[in-house]
Design an enzyme around this catalytic site. Sequence first.
Site, short mmCIF file in Angstrom:
data_model
loop_
_atom_site.label_atom_id
_atom_site.label_comp_id
_atom_site.label_asym_id
_atom_site.label_seq_id
_atom_site.Cartn_x
_atom_site.Cartn_y
_atom_site.Cartn_z
N GLY A 96 8.31 12.65 13.08
CA GLY A 96 7.98 14.06 13.28
C GLY A 96 7.90 14.80 11.96
O GLY A 96 6.97 15.57 11.72
N ASN A 123 14.56 23.45 24.64
CA ASN A 123 14.33 22.24 23.85
C ASN A 123 15.24 22.28 22.63
O ASN A 123 14.81 22.53 21.51
CB ASN A 123 12.85 22.14 23.45
CG ASN A 123 12.54 20.87 22.68
OD1 ASN A 123 13.42 20.08 22.37
ND2 ASN A 123 11.26 20.69 22.38
N TYR A 130 13.14 21.74 14.09
CA TYR A 130 12.32 22.74 13.40
C TYR A 130 13.14 23.56 12.42
O TYR A 130 12.69 23.85 11.31
CB TYR A 130 11.62 23.65 14.42
CG TYR A 130 10.60 22.91 15.26
CD1 TYR A 130 9.71 22.01 14.70
CD2 TYR A 130 10.55 23.12 16.64
CE1 TYR A 130 8.78 21.33 15.47
CE2 TYR A 130 9.61 22.44 17.42
CZ TYR A 130 8.74 21.55 16.83
OH TYR A 130 7.82 20.89 17.60
#
Length: 157
Positions: A96, A123, A130
């Site tokens: 990712g 999530n 993030y």
Amino acid sequence: MKVRTAIEKDIPDILALIRGKAEFDGCLEQLRSGEEDIKNAFFIENPKAKALVVETNGKVIGIATYYEIYSTFIAKPGIWLDDLFVYAGSRQSGAGKALIKALCWIAKEQGCGRIDWIVARDNSSGRQFYESIGAHIFEEVRHSRLDENAINQLLRA
């Protein structure tokens, strides 16, 4: 691990990853895309969207789909990250982050001022990821949408 621009022969993998993302998001019943749709969106002269894939040992394990946007506030182009998805067995592998980093290089090359996307409130692993790469999550902004049905109703009104 290798990140690269998706090519037409990746269409089955792209669709499988999008299906995986829809399952992860709990909205598989909303998935309408087929291989022909992917081809007509990503692999035409003026594509509607673009995709990066990440692979290990020749197997595609993740995807980032995106398209160009423009911000009137900062007077610069940007990138909208539509989907970021890595198969569960390959998470925590750096796939990712590698996709996001490749997207950052594209943004830098195109003179973009930012990369935007949405992450679901529930999530928690996505939100942690993030934030770990330096993203700011705006809690006060609400995602809005007119779906195709609403568009048609408004046009008839």
